[in-house]
Motif scaffolding. Structure first.
Motif, PDB file in Angstrom:
ATOM      1  N   THR A 133       2.422   3.627   3.944  1.00  0.00           N
ATOM      2  CA  THR A 133       2.145   4.897   3.261  1.00  0.00           C
ATOM      3  C   THR A 133       2.406   4.789   1.765  1.00  0.00           C
ATOM      4  O   THR A 133       1.667   5.374   0.964  1.00  0.00           O
ATOM      5  N   THR A 134       3.425   4.040   1.374  1.00  0.00           N
ATOM      6  CA  THR A 134       3.729   3.885  -0.050  1.00  0.00           C
ATOM      7  C   THR A 134       2.655   3.047  -0.743  1.00  0.00           C
ATOM      8  O   THR A 134       2.226   3.380  -1.849  1.00  0.00           O
ATOM      9  N   VAL A 135       2.209   1.980  -0.101  1.00  0.00           N
ATOM     10  CA  VAL A 135       1.144   1.153  -0.678  1.00  0.00           C
ATOM     11  C   VAL A 135      -0.128   1.988  -0.839  1.00  0.00           C
ATOM     12  O   VAL A 135      -0.783   1.939  -1.886  1.00  0.00           O
ATOM     13  N   ALA A 136      -0.479   2.755   0.178  1.00  0.00           N
ATOM     14  CA  ALA A 136      -1.670   3.613   0.092  1.00  0.00           C
ATOM     15  C   ALA A 136      -1.527   4.614  -1.050  1.00  0.00           C
ATOM     16  O   ALA A 136      -2.484   4.845  -1.811  1.00  0.00           O
TER      17      ALA A 136
ATOM     18  N   ALA B   2       7.732   3.797  -6.141  1.00  0.00           N
ATOM     19  CA  ALA B   2       6.751   3.411  -7.157  1.00  0.00           C
ATOM     20  C   ALA B   2       7.405   3.307  -8.526  1.00  0.00           C
ATOM     21  O   ALA B   2       7.136   2.353  -9.282  1.00  0.00           O
ATOM     22  N   LEU B   3       8.289   4.235  -8.851  1.00  0.00           N
ATOM     23  CA  LEU B   3       8.988   4.207 -10.134  1.00  0.00           C
ATOM     24  C   LEU B   3       9.874   2.968 -10.230  1.00  0.00           C
ATOM     25  O   LEU B   3       9.886   2.285 -11.260  1.00  0.00           O
ATOM     26  N   GLU B   4      10.591   2.669  -9.165  1.00  0.00           N
ATOM     27  CA  GLU B   4      11.446   1.472  -9.147  1.00  0.00           C
ATOM     28  C   GLU B   4      10.608   0.210  -9.390  1.00  0.00           C
ATOM     29  O   GLU B   4      10.990  -0.655 -10.178  1.00  0.00           O
TER      30      GLU B   4
ATOM     31  N   GLY C 233      10.568  -2.202 -12.791  1.00  0.00           N
ATOM     32  CA  GLY C 233      10.817  -3.636 -12.667  1.00  0.00           C
ATOM     33  C   GLY C 233       9.614  -4.469 -13.030  1.00  0.00           C
ATOM     34  O   GLY C 233       9.641  -5.685 -12.972  1.00  0.00           O
ATOM     35  N   LYS C 234       8.529  -3.813 -13.463  1.00  0.00           N
ATOM     36  CA  LYS C 234       7.264  -4.469 -13.763  1.00  0.00           C
ATOM     37  C   LYS C 234       7.405  -5.493 -14.894  1.00  0.00           C
ATOM     38  O   LYS C 234       6.743  -6.519 -14.891  1.00  0.00           O
ATOM     39  N   THR C 235       8.309  -5.233 -15.813  1.00  0.00           N
ATOM     40  CA  THR C 235       8.472  -6.163 -16.937  1.00  0.00           C
ATOM     41  C   THR C 235       9.028  -7.508 -16.464  1.00  0.00           C
ATOM     42  O   THR C 235       8.817  -8.511 -17.112  1.00  0.00           O
ATOM     43  N   ASN C 236       9.695  -7.517 -15.303  1.00  0.00           N
ATOM     44  CA  ASN C 236      10.254  -8.739 -14.770  1.00  0.00           C
ATOM     45  C   ASN C 236       9.276  -9.487 -13.855  1.00  0.00           C
ATOM     46  O   ASN C 236       9.569 -10.573 -13.409  1.00  0.00           O
ATOM     47  N   THR C 237       8.131  -8.872 -13.548  1.00  0.00           N
ATOM     48  CA  THR C 237       7.179  -9.496 -12.650  1.00  0.00           C
ATOM     49  C   THR C 237       5.805  -9.548 -13.294  1.00  0.00           C
ATOM     50  O   THR C 237       5.562  -8.932 -14.326  1.00  0.00           O
ATOM     51  N   ALA C 238       4.907 -10.257 -12.651  1.00  0.00           N
ATOM     52  CA  ALA C 238       3.552 -10.376 -13.177  1.00  0.00           C
ATOM     53  C   ALA C 238       2.597  -9.474 -12.395  1.00  0.00           C
ATOM     54  O   ALA C 238       1.447  -9.819 -12.179  1.00  0.00           O
ATOM     55  N   ILE C 239       3.054  -8.321 -11.970  1.00  0.00           N
ATOM     56  CA  ILE C 239       2.239  -7.402 -11.190  1.00  0.00           C
ATOM     57  C   ILE C 239       1.714  -6.300 -12.098  1.00  0.00           C
ATOM     58  O   ILE C 239       2.474  -5.681 -12.833  1.00  0.00           O
ATOM     59  N   ASP C 240       0.424  -6.083 -12.038  1.00  0.00           N
ATOM     60  CA  ASP C 240      -0.171  -4.996 -12.822  1.00  0.00           C
ATOM     61  C   ASP C 240      -0.443  -3.812 -11.895  1.00  0.00           C
ATOM     62  O   ASP C 240      -1.109  -3.971 -10.884  1.00  0.00           O
ATOM     63  N   PHE C 241       0.036  -2.661 -12.283  1.00  0.00           N
ATOM     64  CA  PHE C 241      -0.223  -1.430 -11.507  1.00  0.00           C
ATOM     65  C   PHE C 241      -1.104  -0.537 -12.311  1.00  0.00           C
ATOM     66  O   PHE C 241      -0.965  -0.274 -13.429  1.00  0.00           O
TER      67      PHE C 241
END
Length: 167
Positions: free
Chosen positions: A82-85, A153-155, A159-167
């Motif tokens: 549900t969170t991914v969706a 999602a906020l968490e 933490g996005k700056t520490n990973t290579a994931i684009d949201f």
């Protein structure tokens, strides 16, 4: 006058048949051997969606621990899906579902799902006379709603700056 008596007799027969049918479905669940509480909690039979909570039930023929592990796995899977969706709906631009799923699975909220963080749990062991087997049922009541999805999602976005994931 006799038609009324016949009608009343038929009503009684129908009521008796319904009572027997209801009783037989109750006995089909097996005899209660042991449970976590003397009485099942009210939330087992009620709709809990209005309380912003979800309930999960898992049955096993192996052991109570197997039923418990299955119930928590089912709960985590529900939270992740549900969170991914939700995050995919909110994401603008390129969407990497696998990366989002991995991030949600590694979030502190999902990692902390346990009996200690649940609102309530209830388990029972039932014996089925026909199959001569024990059935282990494990039920979880867990607080989860749209606000919790947004926190996850906020968490992940913080933490996005520490990973290579684009949201």
């Amino acid at each position: 006058l006799t038609l009324e008596k016949i009608f009343l007799s038929m009503k009684r027969i129908v009521v008796i048949l319904l009572t027997v049918l209801i009783a037989s479905t109750t006995f089909a669940q097996g005899k209660l051997v042991k449970s976590s509480d003397p009485k099942p909690p009210v939330w087992l039979k009620k709709d809990v969606n209005k309380y912003e909570a979800i309930k999960v039930r898992q049955e096993s023929t192996v052991s109570l621990q197997d039923a418990e592990a299955g119930a928590f796995a089912q709960l985590k899977d529900y939270v992740v899906k549900t969170t991914v969706a939700h995050m995919l709906k909110m994401t603008v631009g390129e969407k990497n579902e696998d990366a989002i799923r991995k991030s949600v699975e590694n979030s502190s909220y999902v990692k902390n799902i346990s009996e200690a963080t649940s609102l309530d749990t209830y388990w029972e062991i039932r014996f089925d006379k026909r199959s001569k087997m024990n059935y282990y049922n494990y039920n979880i009541l867990y607080y989860f709603n749209e606000m919790e999805m947004k926190k996850i999602a906020l968490e992940i976005n913080q933490g996005k700056t520490n990973t290579a994931i684009d949201f």
